[in-house]
Design a protein around this motif. Structure first.
Motif, PDB file in Angstrom:
ATOM      1  N   GLU A  96       0.860  -1.153   0.330  1.00  0.00           N
ATOM      2  CA  GLU A  96       0.043  -0.296  -0.127  1.00  0.00           C
ATOM      3  C   GLU A  96       0.761   1.400   0.054  1.00  0.00           C
ATOM      4  O   GLU A  96       2.033   1.675   0.336  1.00  0.00           O
ATOM      5  CB  GLU A  96      -0.754  -0.171   1.555  1.00  0.00           C
ATOM      6  CG  GLU A  96      -1.489  -0.849   0.976  1.00  0.00           C
ATOM      7  CD  GLU A  96      -3.016  -0.778   2.369  1.00  0.00           C
ATOM      8  OE1 GLU A  96      -2.406  -0.322   3.541  1.00  0.00           O
ATOM      9  OE2 GLU A  96      -3.475  -2.172   2.311  1.00  0.00           O
ATOM     10  N   VAL A  97       0.885   2.467  -0.702  1.00  0.00           N
ATOM     11  CA  VAL A  97       1.681   4.095  -0.759  1.00  0.00           C
ATOM     12  C   VAL A  97       0.047   4.319   0.290  1.00  0.00           C
ATOM     13  O   VAL A  97      -1.243   4.821  -1.002  1.00  0.00           O
ATOM     14  CB  VAL A  97       1.175   4.042  -1.807  1.00  0.00           C
ATOM     15  CG1 VAL A  97       2.162   5.543  -2.002  1.00  0.00           C
ATOM     16  CG2 VAL A  97       2.144   2.858  -2.718  1.00  0.00           C
ATOM     17  N   GLU A  98       0.484   5.277   0.650  1.00  0.00           N
ATOM     18  CA  GLU A  98      -0.600   6.504   1.439  1.00  0.00           C
ATOM     19  C   GLU A  98       0.572   7.948   1.294  1.00  0.00           C
ATOM     20  O   GLU A  98       1.639   8.082   1.277  1.00  0.00           O
ATOM     21  CB  GLU A  98      -0.383   6.239   2.477  1.00  0.00           C
ATOM     22  CG  GLU A  98      -1.462   7.736   3.024  1.00  0.00           C
ATOM     23  CD  GLU A  98      -1.887   7.543   4.841  1.00  0.00           C
ATOM     24  OE1 GLU A  98      -2.464   8.437   5.000  1.00  0.00           O
ATOM     25  OE2 GLU A  98      -1.660   6.356   5.098  1.00  0.00           O
ATOM     26  N   LEU A  99       0.302   8.692   0.845  1.00  0.00           N
ATOM     27  CA  LEU A  99       0.356  10.697  -0.183  1.00  0.00           C
ATOM     28  C   LEU A  99      -0.467  11.353   0.407  1.00  0.00           C
ATOM     29  O   LEU A  99      -1.537  11.662   0.043  1.00  0.00           O
ATOM     30  CB  LEU A  99       0.919  10.018  -1.572  1.00  0.00           C
ATOM     31  CG  LEU A  99       1.864  10.967  -1.745  1.00  0.00           C
ATOM     32  CD1 LEU A  99       3.508  11.125  -1.878  1.00  0.00           C
ATOM     33  CD2 LEU A  99       2.145  11.856  -3.477  1.00  0.00           C
ATOM     34  N   LYS A 100       0.996  11.997   1.240  1.00  0.00           N
ATOM     35  CA  LYS A 100      -0.818  12.882   1.903  1.00  0.00           C
ATOM     36  C   LYS A 100       0.403  14.392   1.334  1.00  0.00           C
ATOM     37  O   LYS A 100       0.937  14.200   2.097  1.00  0.00           O
ATOM     38  CB  LYS A 100      -0.599  13.457   3.539  1.00  0.00           C
ATOM     39  CG  LYS A 100      -1.808  14.063   4.015  1.00  0.00           C
ATOM     40  CD  LYS A 100      -1.906  13.588   5.426  1.00  0.00           C
ATOM     41  CE  LYS A 100      -2.581  12.198   5.227  1.00  0.00           C
ATOM     42  NZ  LYS A 100      -2.740  11.877   7.318  1.00  0.00           N
ATOM     43  N   LYS A 101      -0.672  15.484   1.146  1.00  0.00           N
ATOM     44  CA  LYS A 101       0.319  17.112   0.947  1.00  0.00           C
ATOM     45  C   LYS A 101       0.268  17.045   2.325  1.00  0.00           C
ATOM     46  O   LYS A 101      -1.183  17.744   2.650  1.00  0.00           O
ATOM     47  CB  LYS A 101      -0.822  17.747  -0.425  1.00  0.00           C
ATOM     48  CG  LYS A 101       0.059  19.448  -0.364  1.00  0.00           C
ATOM     49  CD  LYS A 101      -0.392  19.432  -1.681  1.00  0.00           C
ATOM     50  CE  LYS A 101       0.255  20.924  -2.137  1.00  0.00           C
ATOM     51  NZ  LYS A 101      -0.660  21.443  -2.662  1.00  0.00           N
ATOM     52  N   LEU A 102       1.213  17.958   3.158  1.00  0.00           N
ATOM     53  CA  LEU A 102       1.380  18.490   3.864  1.00  0.00           C
ATOM     54  C   LEU A 102       1.183  19.786   3.857  1.00  0.00           C
ATOM     55  O   LEU A 102       1.568  20.751   4.562  1.00  0.00           O
ATOM     56  CB  LEU A 102       2.229  18.422   4.876  1.00  0.00           C
ATOM     57  CG  LEU A 102       2.204  16.876   5.363  1.00  0.00           C
ATOM     58  CD1 LEU A 102       3.397  16.385   5.817  1.00  0.00           C
ATOM     59  CD2 LEU A 102       0.225  16.483   5.842  1.00  0.00           C
ATOM     60  N   ASP A 103       1.969  20.535   3.071  1.00  0.00           N
ATOM     61  CA  ASP A 103       2.495  21.787   2.456  1.00  0.00           C
ATOM     62  C   ASP A 103       2.735  21.893   0.579  1.00  0.00           C
ATOM     63  O   ASP A 103       2.649  20.880   0.104  1.00  0.00           O
ATOM     64  CB  ASP A 103       3.513  22.527   3.399  1.00  0.00           C
ATOM     65  CG  ASP A 103       3.867  23.946   3.672  1.00  0.00           C
ATOM     66  OD1 ASP A 103       2.957  24.551   2.585  1.00  0.00           O
ATOM     67  OD2 ASP A 103       4.145  24.663   4.389  1.00  0.00           O
ATOM     68  N   ASP A 104       2.637  23.346   0.231  1.00  0.00           N
ATOM     69  CA  ASP A 104       3.368  23.467  -1.242  1.00  0.00           C
ATOM     70  C   ASP A 104       4.330  22.152  -1.429  1.00  0.00           C
ATOM     71  O   ASP A 104       4.420  22.073  -3.089  1.00  0.00           O
ATOM     72  CB  ASP A 104       3.249  25.025  -1.711  1.00  0.00           C
ATOM     73  CG  ASP A 104       2.350  25.528  -1.471  1.00  0.00           C
ATOM     74  OD1 ASP A 104       1.776  24.943  -1.122  1.00  0.00           O
ATOM     75  OD2 ASP A 104       2.028  26.599  -1.250  1.00  0.00           O
ATOM     76  N   ASN A 105       5.364  21.948  -0.066  1.00  0.00           N
ATOM     77  CA  ASN A 105       7.053  22.104  -1.301  1.00  0.00           C
ATOM     78  C   ASN A 105       7.160  20.594   0.035  1.00  0.00           C
ATOM     79  O   ASN A 105       8.202  19.783   0.433  1.00  0.00           O
ATOM     80  CB  ASN A 105       7.843  22.976  -0.748  1.00  0.00           C
ATOM     81  CG  ASN A 105       9.035  22.263  -1.440  1.00  0.00           C
ATOM     82  OD1 ASN A 105       8.807  21.477  -2.799  1.00  0.00           O
ATOM     83  ND2 ASN A 105      10.254  22.457  -1.175  1.00  0.00           N
TER      84      ASN A 105
END
Length: 234
Positions: free
Chosen positions: A141-150
């Motif tokens: 499984e792959v979980e990808l989450k944006k926390l900030d612009d970079n």
């Protein structure tokens, strides 16, 4: 009409015979080329050694087009995560010294990761780890989450020889290259679990964590204490 048809047939036959003779002549004049081609086709490339495969992972670089991460870079974020996991767990299993400099820019995090690898290699030799390390991990499984612009949070779950593990990473871009700014395996007997906190306590959301000298000092003190205990039980 029959004579005309017969003439055409004779011409076609003569043409085919001429082509065959020309091809045979070329083979006769250059037998080595034909032999080399046959050998190349029949000989398979030798399988790469574990050291060669680790070196390939060491030398990987992960660049992006813009100054900041975009949707187009999601595959690259996943790639650096999987490559790092394979490099680290492969280095533990093979008892190899490797470099993480293409993955980690922060000197404190790099120092910690190098020390963690050394201690987990010692653990592995003593049989004190409850998971199976290796380079051929099967990612689930792959979980990808944006926390900030970079800044992105990446969680990978994977197995090796039936042993389930996970790795959490903070990834951001530095001079158009993807870099890991925090990491956590959190295995039950893992060095990072002992040094940086239980899974219920350890949070990955601060890209400046390893710039905190107080935090770094506390972590390294725990590593030194653990190393002393590990060596005393030899």
């Amino acid at each position: 009409m029959e004579k005309f048809t017969l003439s055409i047939a004779v011409l076609v036959f003569a043409f085919l015979v001429g082509c065959s003779q020309k091809e045979n002549s070329q083979k006769a004049n250059n037998p080595a080329k034909e032999s080399t081609t046959q050998i190349d086709a029949s000989v398979e490339s030798p399988e790469k050694s574990a050291t060669e495969r680790l070196n390939e992972l060491v030398n990987k670089q992960f660049t992006i087009q813009a100054d900041q991460i975009s949707n187009n870079d999601y595959a690259s974020i996943e790639e650096i995560g999987k490559a790092f996991v394979n490099l680290y767990t492969g280095a533990v299993a093979e008892q190899e010294a490797v470099s993480f400099e293409h993955y980690i820019a922060n000197e404190n995090l790099l120092t910690f990761t190098n020390k963690m690898l050394t201690l987990e290699q010692q653990q592995e030799l003593k049989g004190g780890i409850g998971v199976n390390f290796g380079m051929d991990n099967e990612f689930k499984e792959v979980e990808l989450k944006k926390l900030d612009d970079n800044l992105y949070y990446l969680r990978l779950t994977f197995t090796n020889q039936g042993s389930g593990m996970s790795c959490k990473l903070l990834v951001q871009s530095v001079n158009k290259s993807l870099k890991i700014v925090d990491l956590y395996f959190g295995n039950k007997d893992g060095v990072d679990t002992m040094a940086t906190g239980h899974p219920s306590e350890k949070k990955l959301d601060n890209p400046k964590l390893w710039d905190d000298q107080k935090w770094m000092k506390g972590v390294m003190e725990k590593l030194e204490k653990y190393e002393t205990e590990l060596n005393s039980n030899s």
